[in-house]
Every structure is written in C-alpha cells, then in structure tokens.
Design a protein around this motif. Structure first.
Motif, PDB file in Angstrom:
ATOM      1  N   GLY A 155      45.569  21.644  24.782  1.00  0.00           N
ATOM      2  CA  GLY A 155      45.992  20.469  25.704  1.00  0.00           C
ATOM      3  C   GLY A 155      44.825  20.054  26.382  1.00  0.00           C
ATOM      4  N   GLN A 156      44.806  20.541  27.715  1.00  0.00           N
ATOM      5  CA  GLN A 156      43.717  20.240  28.521  1.00  0.00           C
ATOM      6  C   GLN A 156      43.352  21.506  29.214  1.00  0.00           C
ATOM      7  OE1 GLN A 156      45.463  17.060  31.046  1.00  0.00           O
ATOM      8  NE2 GLN A 156      44.138  15.412  29.962  1.00  0.00           N
ATOM      9  N   ASN A 157      43.720  22.686  28.676  1.00  0.00           N
ATOM     10  CA  ASN A 157      43.420  24.015  29.436  1.00  0.00           C
ATOM     11  C   ASN A 157      42.468  24.768  28.533  1.00  0.00           C
ATOM     12  OD1 ASN A 157      45.222  23.762  31.237  1.00  0.00           O
ATOM     13  ND2 ASN A 157      46.945  23.953  29.673  1.00  0.00           N
ATOM     14  N   PRO A 158      41.264  25.074  28.985  1.00  0.00           N
ATOM     15  CA  PRO A 158      40.236  25.948  28.226  1.00  0.00           C
ATOM     16  C   PRO A 158      40.582  27.128  27.902  1.00  0.00           C
ATOM     17  CG  PRO A 158      39.477  25.472  30.519  1.00  0.00           C
ATOM     18  CD  PRO A 158      40.811  24.678  30.302  1.00  0.00           C
ATOM     19  N   VAL A 159      40.289  27.873  27.056  1.00  0.00           N
ATOM     20  CA  VAL A 159      40.369  29.108  26.746  1.00  0.00           C
ATOM     21  C   VAL A 159      38.925  29.646  26.221  1.00  0.00           C
ATOM     22  CG1 VAL A 159      41.648  30.750  25.081  1.00  0.00           C
ATOM     23  CG2 VAL A 159      42.643  28.406  25.708  1.00  0.00           C
ATOM     24  N   PRO A 160      38.228  30.407  27.199  1.00  0.00           N
ATOM     25  CA  PRO A 160      36.985  30.745  27.146  1.00  0.00           C
ATOM     26  C   PRO A 160      37.333  32.190  25.974  1.00  0.00           C
ATOM     27  CG  PRO A 160      37.756  31.471  29.256  1.00  0.00           C
ATOM     28  CD  PRO A 160      38.819  30.621  28.421  1.00  0.00           C
ATOM     29  N   HIS A 161      36.207  32.529  25.421  1.00  0.00           N
ATOM     30  CA  HIS A 161      36.043  33.616  24.417  1.00  0.00           C
ATOM     31  C   HIS A 161      37.348  33.913  23.520  1.00  0.00           C
ATOM     32  CE1 HIS A 161      32.294  34.683  26.387  1.00  0.00           C
ATOM     33  NE2 HIS A 161      32.990  34.771  27.706  1.00  0.00           N
ATOM     34  N   ALA A 162      37.870  32.695  22.912  1.00  0.00           N
ATOM     35  CA  ALA A 162      39.273  32.631  22.475  1.00  0.00           C
ATOM     36  C   ALA A 162      39.206  33.727  21.168  1.00  0.00           C
ATOM     37  CB  ALA A 162      39.168  31.112  21.883  1.00  0.00           C
ATOM     38  N   SER A 163      40.441  33.791  21.238  1.00  0.00           N
ATOM     39  CA  SER A 163      40.885  34.838  19.919  1.00  0.00           C
ATOM     40  C   SER A 163      42.096  34.217  19.623  1.00  0.00           C
ATOM     41  CB  SER A 163      41.071  36.415  20.301  1.00  0.00           C
ATOM     42  OG  SER A 163      41.984  36.587  21.276  1.00  0.00           O
TER      43      SER A 163
END
Length: 565
Positions: A155-163
């Motif tokens: 959506g508009q939520n960033p997910v860093p170092h995503a898994s």
C-alpha cells in the motif's frame, strides 16, 4: 443520383442540439456527487488536477471512467486532458468501462538493480500465490530505499530488507510506523538554534548580496545531478523581474539514490530553513515542494511540520508553501518536467531556451533546487563558504552525500569529501565488501551514470571527473557490484528501467530505449547497431533521460568486453 434536400431549419436545429449536448462521456450524477464530496472546498484550478486525481485514487483504489468524466466537468477541463494526465503516471490505475478494477491493496516489489541483487525476483515469484487474488503484486521501479534492499511497499507502507514473511505480516497488520528514529521536530530544531539564522537575515543582520556571495565562495553545486553553481543560480534568478517562484525537487527517482529521503526523515527543518533563506535572498513569494509519491511517510510528516511552522512563522510575510505529490514518473526529476507536473500536466520536459530561471513555473522566473542543496545552506552560512570548500580530496572541493548500495557491508548515506575514490569510500565508510565477495565493478552515478570495472577504482568521485570515461556522478548514487554479478545484467536492468520510464515525447528516446533493451537481452549483442542507436539517442533526445540511457550499455562494451565473448 439525386440526394434528398434537407431543410435549412432542420440543419440549424440539429447543430443547436449538438452545441447543447456535452462533448465526450455523459457525466454520471452519482460519480459527480462522490467527486464533489472528495474535493470539498478545494480550489478547482487546473494545476491541482494531479492532487485531485490522488484523492479519487486514494478513496476508491482506482480511477474509473465515470469519476474522470465527473472530475473533468467539475474542473472545467476537457475529458481528454484529464484522461491523458491520469494515464501518464504509473501510480494512477485508470479503469475503462467494462474493465475489472484492481484489488484495493497493491504490493510493489522494487526491481531496481540493488533490490534485484538482493533477491527481489524471488519475492515476485512467491508473493502472488501467498497473498491471493485480493492483493495485487507488481514489480516497481526504484522506490528510493536501495540501502534496505530488497525493499517493498505494501500500500503506502515500506518494508525494508523484505522477506516473504515480513511482507505477509505487513499486509495483515496494515498501517506501519513512518517516523524515523532520531527525528527532529520543530520544537527540538528551534531549541538547538534552528531558524535563528533566518531571523537574523530578515532582521538585517545579513544582506542578500552577502549571503549569495558566501554561497558562491562555498563552491556548492546543485546536488540533484546537474551540478550548477548554487550561488550563481540565486544571483541569476534574483536579477529577473518579479514575481519569482521556487520549485524544489524531492522526486529522487534515480535508481541507487536515497540521500534526500534519509535527511528528510530525520532533520526536515534544516532543509526548510535553507529553503526560506533562499526565498528571502532571491525575493520569492511562493514555494512549491515536489515530493515523490513513494515517500508517503515523509509527506505526512512534512505536512504536519509545515503546518506547525505556519502557526508560528519565523519571518514576517513568510512565502506561501505548497507540497505537491508526484504520481510515479522518473522523468519528473528533470526540472522542466517537474514544473509541468506541478502545473497539473503530463511530466514532459520542455525544449530550452527559455530556461526555467527565466520562464519556469506558471511562466514566471523560477529558482529550481534539489532538496540536499538547500539542506546545506544553514551550515554553510554559519560556518562560512571557506569551511565547506576546505573539504575534499584529490583536488576537489566540498562534501558529498553518497548513496551507497549493493555488495558492501554497510550500505547507506555516507557523508564524505568530494573527490574520494570508490575504493576509499568502500574501505573507510562502508566496512568493506560483503564477506566472501570481491569488488568487481561499480555504477558511479546511478542508472544513467555508466558502469566502471574495479580496476578503475582510483577516479575521484565528483563533478567533471568521470566524463572522460563515459560516466558522470549525477546525484552520487554508488551501486557496488561483486564477483557474483555481471555488468551485462546490470545494464539490462538499467535499460529496462529507462524503457519503462521514457515519457514518450521524443522518438529517439521512446523507441531507442525499447530497441536497446531488446538488443541487449540477447546472448550476442549486435555491437554496430547498438553503437549507431547510442549515437542517435545522444544527439537527438530532448532531455537527459534519452541522452544518458546508452551509458550503461556503452560502458559494458568498452570496459567489460570479456562478458560479451
């Protein structure tokens, strides 16, 4: 053959009916009422078209034909104009009549080079099945979080170092935290002397000429990529007849670049004070801040902090400040394309002359700046131009904020002397290469800056030092490659990006990026054809996108020929 004679009165009545009937799609009353409720008391000016499109997209998850027609009527714009603007930007989902609307939630997986190297392809392969049909998973061009690769936006939520696990958890959780640790709000900034310099300028403690002279002495150049001397730009715009405007570029779409976001997330008022000092020195009445749509948290924070500032302005007659929202278009990082977008149009670069300093936003002389350039104003004026110029290595002057990503232990924004070499940057600021990997090559200026081999690790990183090698530093986005990577794969990633982001205005860029991308996807490259294509794109493209797009390909051919054999 005898044709029937139609009475003049009938013809006149028919023409009258045509004139009375609205052109284009008839407006649906329900859609019109929904648009009216969304817009409320907001002005219906044409330059707010993109802002109003965002309101509809945010509320309904897409832009239906009925809503576009209603918006066109309410804003007194041709339906074709509203449609062409809506379909130009990647973040608007235009749904034609009879088509199925996309799911309300979209997961954007960055497929930029740094994220691709960190496993983005695996995420794109696995997430659709796990998230189901109620969530749309798409590949997205660089989202400005390369140091957090692989990066995803839910959506508009960033997910860093995503898994896979963290993306699924974010989908289930909904809203996430946006404010960075160590964030400096207005009260904290003022407590440490913030806005004292601006107040001193306004009170007569400094003259505009003295401030501009200090900026000239500092040798600070535009840090968005073009590198035009800052003090000279202020003096040029100040000499133009008023009213004068300011346009600030925080679009930051160059793959590998994230320095503006990093500074904005922690210390926004240092930038705002520099912005207001520039406005005071150049006598600017209105400021337009253009922020890329991917930086949702930054936008919410900036809106809140600017609102606080307006309640207790640090100067009389403070300039009018408007925050404008991008909609997913790399080309809007080009200054004139950004101005077109602020005016509510498709982000297509203008032909020059005239230059934006003379005829810019709304036809007025415009001081256009990158975020980081203004971020440095306060410190330079407090410490003096000579202080800033005293930094540097290898004969260069100043400090540079390098966005470093890729195969290093400590990626991130590294404040280092201008003219530092990539080897020193890796060893002294990034903790060296990732364990078990060796330095193979690097991109010194993001997607468009070219690719160099590790053997050329002693070139000073600054303006005017890389052109001799077919490269440039641009916004100082350094992407480091290791022995796990190839320059050919890097070039393919970059050219796919340029193909996706070409605005389509000029044929050399529109067709050239597509043709080059197809050619280099093959196992054997047609070198004579690529050389010819590169020359045409450089000579005939309107703006820097098409002119610089061949750089990665040309560098592979020149510096990595062993990969093509």
């Amino acid at each position: 053959m005898n044709y029937p004679v139609i009475p003049i009165a009938v013809l006149a009545a028919s023409k009258q009916r045509k004139r009375e009937a609205p052109k284009g799609r008839r407006v649906d009353p329900d859609a019109l009422q929904e648009v009216l409720q969304l817009l409320g008391d907001e002005p219906r000016r044409a330059d707010l078209l993109i802002e109003h499109l965002h309101k509809i997209q945010d509320r309904f998850g897409c832009l239906s034909a009925a809503h576009l027609a209603a918006l066109a009527q309410e804003m007194r714009l041709p339906q074709t104009e509203v449609y062409e603007v809506a379909t130009f930007y990647h973040h608007f989902d235009v749904v034609k009549e009879g088509e199925t609307a996309p799911p309300l939630l979209t997961v954007r997986v960055c497929d930029g080079l740094s994220c691709e190297m960190a496993g983005a392809k695996d995420l794109l392969a696995k997430l659709p099945a796990l998230l189901g049909r109620e969530v749309r998973v798409i590949a997205a061009p660089c989202i400005g979080r390369c140091e957090q690769a692989p990066a995803v936006v839910v959506g508009q939520n960033p997910v860093p170092h995503a898994s896979v696990e963290t993306v699924v958890a974010t989908v289930l959780a909904g809203e996430s935290k946006h404010i960075a640790d160590g964030f400096i709000d207005l009260a904290t900034y003022q407590a440490s002397g913030g806005y004292a310099l601006l107040k001193a300028c306004v009170a007569g403690g400094h003259t505009a000429d003295a401030v501009i002279k200090t900026m000239e002495d500092s040798s600070l150049r535009g840090l968005g990529g073009a590198g035009f001397p800052t003090g000279r730009k202020w003096r040029i715009v100040r000499a133009e007849a008023g009213p004068r405007l300011m346009a600030i570029n925080i679009d930051e779409g160059e793959p590998g670049t994230f320095k503006d976001r990093t500074y904005l997330e922690t210390d926004p008022h240092r930038f705002i004070e520099g912005m207001l000092i520039a406005a005071w020195a150049v006598e600017i009445g209105s400021i337009y801040v253009y922020l890329r749509d991917e930086y949702h948290g930054c936008r919410a924070m900036l809106e809140a902090e600017i609102a606080k500032l307006k309640l207790s302005p640090p100067m009389p007659n403070m300039p009018h400040i408007e925050l404008r929202r991008g909609a997913g278009a790399y080309i809007c990082g080009e200054e004139s394309a950004m101005i077109e977008s602020i005016e509510g149009k498709r982000g297509m670069p203008r032909l020059r002359p005239p230059y934006v300093a003379q005829v810019g936003l709304f036809g007025r002389p415009t001081l256009e700046h990158n975020f980081e350039t203004l971020y440095w104003v306060r410190e330079i004026l407090e410490k003096g131009g000579d202080w800033f110029a005293s930094h540097g290595r290898n004969g260069r002057k100043g400090l540079r904020s390098f966005s470093v990503s890729g195969r290093v232990k400590l990626p991130g924004v590294k404040l280092a002397p201008a003219g530092i070499t990539v080897q020193d940057l890796i060893d002294e600021y990034c903790g060296g290469m990732v364990d078990g990997q060796t330095f193979y090559g690097y991109l010194p200026g993001g997607a468009s800056g070219g690719i160099l081999p590790a053997a050329m690790n002693n070139i000073p990183l600054d303006f005017d030092t890389l052109q001799a090698y077919g490269c440039f530093i641009g916004s100082a986005a350094i992407i480091v490659l290791s022995n796990k990577d190839t320059a050919t794969d890097a070039a393919r990633n970059m050219m796919r990006f340029f193909r996706h982001e070409s605005c389509g205005q000029c044929t050399p860029c529109r067709l050239g990026t597509a043709k080059a991308s197809d050619l280099i996807e093959k196992d054997r490259w047609d070198l004579p054809l690529l050389a010819d294509l590169s020359q045409v794109m450089r000579d005939a493209s309107i703006c820097g996108l098409g002119q610089a797009a061949p750089n990665p390909v040309d560098c592979v051919i020149k510096y990595f020929p062993h990969e093509l054999n």
